[in-house]
Design a protein around this motif. Structure first.
Motif, PDB file in Angstrom:
ATOM      1  N   UNK A 268       0.849  -1.189   0.000  1.00 45.12           N
ATOM      2  CA  UNK A 268       0.000   0.000   0.000  1.00 45.12           C
ATOM      3  C   UNK A 268       0.884   1.238   0.000  1.00 45.12           C
ATOM      4  N   UNK A 269       0.627   2.151  -0.950  1.00 45.92           N
ATOM      5  CA  UNK A 269       1.392   3.389  -1.033  1.00 45.92           C
ATOM      6  C   UNK A 269       0.468   4.565  -1.308  1.00 45.92           C
ATOM      7  N   UNK A 270       0.856   5.720  -0.768  1.00 44.17           N
ATOM      8  CA  UNK A 270       0.179   6.978  -1.085  1.00 44.17           C
ATOM      9  C   UNK A 270       0.991   7.733  -2.122  1.00 44.17           C
ATOM     10  N   UNK A 271       0.303   8.367  -3.040  1.00 47.88           N
ATOM     11  CA  UNK A 271       0.966   9.204  -4.035  1.00 47.88           C
ATOM     12  C   UNK A 271       1.169  10.585  -3.419  1.00 47.88           C
ATOM     13  N   UNK A 272       2.440  10.970  -3.227  1.00 43.63           N
ATOM     14  CA  UNK A 272       2.764  12.263  -2.622  1.00 43.63           C
ATOM     15  C   UNK A 272       2.910  13.325  -3.711  1.00 43.63           C
ATOM     16  N   UNK A 273       2.232  14.452  -3.500  1.00 40.56           N
ATOM     17  CA  UNK A 273       2.212  15.523  -4.487  1.00 40.56           C
ATOM     18  C   UNK A 273       3.095  16.686  -4.054  1.00 40.56           C
ATOM     19  N   UNK A 274       3.588  17.409  -5.030  1.00 36.14           N
ATOM     20  CA  UNK A 274       4.355  18.623  -4.776  1.00 36.14           C
ATOM     21  C   UNK A 274       3.718  19.773  -5.541  1.00 36.14           C
ATOM     22  N   UNK A 275       3.512  20.894  -4.855  1.00 37.14           N
ATOM     23  CA  UNK A 275       2.935  22.070  -5.491  1.00 37.14           C
ATOM     24  C   UNK A 275       3.963  22.725  -6.402  1.00 37.14           C
ATOM     25  N   UNK A 276       3.577  22.995  -7.637  1.00 40.20           N
ATOM     26  CA  UNK A 276       4.437  23.686  -8.598  1.00 40.20           C
ATOM     27  C   UNK A 276       3.725  24.939  -9.082  1.00 40.20           C
ATOM     28  N   UNK A 277       4.435  26.057  -9.076  1.00 42.26           N
ATOM     29  CA  UNK A 277       3.895  27.311  -9.591  1.00 42.26           C
ATOM     30  C   UNK A 277       4.285  27.467 -11.056  1.00 42.26           C
ATOM     31  N   UNK A 278       3.302  27.799 -11.886  1.00 49.12           N
ATOM     32  CA  UNK A 278       3.574  28.106 -13.279  1.00 49.12           C
ATOM     33  C   UNK A 278       3.757  29.596 -13.474  1.00 49.12           C
ATOM     34  N   UNK A 279       3.010  30.378 -12.689  1.00 51.40           N
ATOM     35  CA  UNK A 279       3.125  31.841 -12.776  1.00 51.40           C
ATOM     36  C   UNK A 279       2.595  32.456 -11.482  1.00 51.40           C
ATOM     37  N   UNK A 280       3.264  33.501 -11.020  1.00 51.61           N
ATOM     38  CA  UNK A 280       2.768  34.271  -9.879  1.00 51.61           C
ATOM     39  C   UNK A 280       3.367  33.918  -8.536  1.00 51.61           C
ATOM     40  N   UNK A 281       4.341  32.997  -8.491  1.00 53.39           N
ATOM     41  CA  UNK A 281       4.909  32.604  -7.199  1.00 53.39           C
ATOM     42  C   UNK A 281       5.580  33.781  -6.499  1.00 53.39           C
ATOM     43  N   UNK A 282       6.362  34.548  -7.219  1.00 56.23           N
ATOM     44  CA  UNK A 282       7.086  35.666  -6.594  1.00 56.23           C
ATOM     45  C   UNK A 282       6.110  36.732  -6.096  1.00 56.23           C
ATOM     46  N   UNK A 283       5.014  36.923  -6.802  1.00 59.64           N
ATOM     47  CA  UNK A 283       3.997  37.887  -6.358  1.00 59.64           C
ATOM     48  C   UNK A 283       3.400  37.464  -5.028  1.00 59.64           C
ATOM     49  N   UNK A 284       3.101  36.171  -4.898  1.00 56.05           N
ATOM     50  CA  UNK A 284       2.537  35.689  -3.641  1.00 56.05           C
ATOM     51  C   UNK A 284       3.562  35.739  -2.524  1.00 56.05           C
TER      52      UNK A 284
END
Length: 341
Positions: A318-334
């Motif tokens: 049994x395994x969980x799929x671990x996700x990573x957040x990726x920014x395409x645009x606007x990361x520096x603004x946030x």
């Protein structure tokens, strides 16, 4: 016939949500302010838009910027009778998923150094946390409709993979509020953007409702690794393998699409209600399906894994799929908006 009744109910629902917002706008209902900045992460729809990974990213970014953040969550379907519950003091995880709710527990596990607390009234919860420890900034999980608490940054998440979800109010569609209430957002964050062609389908209706231009922050959730009860392994290890999927999340269709995209052969799937508790009877149900479909591996989400693993006795990995957040645009603004708090 069912859709007809739903359409009749949509009118009163629209009026109730409109009236509630206007009462706050006119000052008949008041928003209270905590003595430190608040960042809200929320949406206009029911179902999963990716609030938990965005909330964790915001909290971790505030931590990187030298602040001491705390996450305030409702703790949906938690079993603890306590009015307020400290899930993590920033050093230790103090409550499990049953007592705290699955998402607060996951945030506490994934965000060491971040305080996590649950309670229905987030203003009173924030004051309770502040009475026990110093906090520089709060992150409000699923807070767009929590108008009783003032906020400095108000992030509205919209799932770009589900344009139909913003077409109608409950109970006909998925909207908790009319699209025009997106005006309250300081930034609109599009999630699950796999292709730029997906943006217009969700952004154009919001632009029309607001009658203004919108410059969204765009993101996606990329699968990075597989996590088991005692080990992790790369995604490549399950490519072309036969898998049974199960999940109790707001967007199970997206989970299946994601797993299929990295090369897994899905031989069976169980979809449970969001926030499923996974008692012994549920594990027995999964076991019966495993016996029938004979998969090489069973895959689920992180949120589901933390609840099911204590009852897991099925002799299939049994395994969980671990996700990573990726920014395409606007990361520096946030990042700049958070640094200015």
């Amino acid at each position: 016939m069912m859709n007809g009744w739903k359409s009749l109910l949509a009118g009163p629902y629209r009026f109730a949500t409109w009236m509630r917002t206007r009462l706050y706008d006119q000052g008949w209902l008041t928003s209270r302010r905590l003595p430190c900045p608040v960042v809200s992460v929320g949406n206009l729809t029911v179902g999963g838009t990716g609030k938990t990974p965005i909330t964790m990213w915001v909290a971790e970014k505030l931590l990187e910027q030298g602040k001491r953040p705390g996450i305030l969550s409702r703790g949906y379907r938690r079993k603890s009778p306590r009015k307020f519950l400290l899930v993590s003091d920033g050093t230790s995880v103090l409550a499990g998923p049953r007592e705290a709710g699955d998402e607060p527990y996951l945030m506490a596990m994934r965000c060491p150094g971040v305080v996590v607390a649950v309670g229905a009234d987030r203003y009173e919860l924030g004051r309770w946390v502040l009475s026990q420890m110093p906090i520089d900034c709060f992150v409000l999980d699923d807070g767009f409709q929590h108008l009783g608490l003032d906020r400095d940054v108000n992030l509205l998440l919209v799932d770009s993979s589900d344009p139909a979800g913003i077409q109608a109010l409950l109970p006909v569609g998925k909207l908790r509020e009319p699209l025009g209430e997106a005006r309250r957002a300081s930034d609109i964050v599009l999630t699950r953007v796999e292709d730029e062609s997906m943006i217009a389908d969700v952004l154009d209706p919001i632009r029309e409702a607001l009658d203004s231009a919108i410059d969204p922050i765009t993101t996606r959730f990329a699968p990075k690794t597989l996590m088991g009860a005692s080990q992790s392994m790369p995604l490549s290890d399950v490519r072309r393998k036969r898998a049974l999927l199960f999940s109790g999340i707001g967007n199970p269709e997206q989970f299946r699409r994601m797993v299929t995209a990295f090369g897994v052969q899905v031989v069976d799937e169980l979809v449970f209600r969001d926030h499923e508790a996974y008692g012994p009877s549920r594990v027995e149900e999964i076991d019966r399906r495993v016996e029938r479909s004979r998969p090489d591996v069973v895959l689920t989400t992180e949120k589901d894994l933390i609840k099911v693993r204590s009852n897991w006795s099925i002799p299939v990995p049994l395994f969980a799929v671990c996700l990573e957040l990726e920014f395409l645009d606007g990361e520096s603004r946030l990042e700049r908006a958070l640094a200015a708090l």
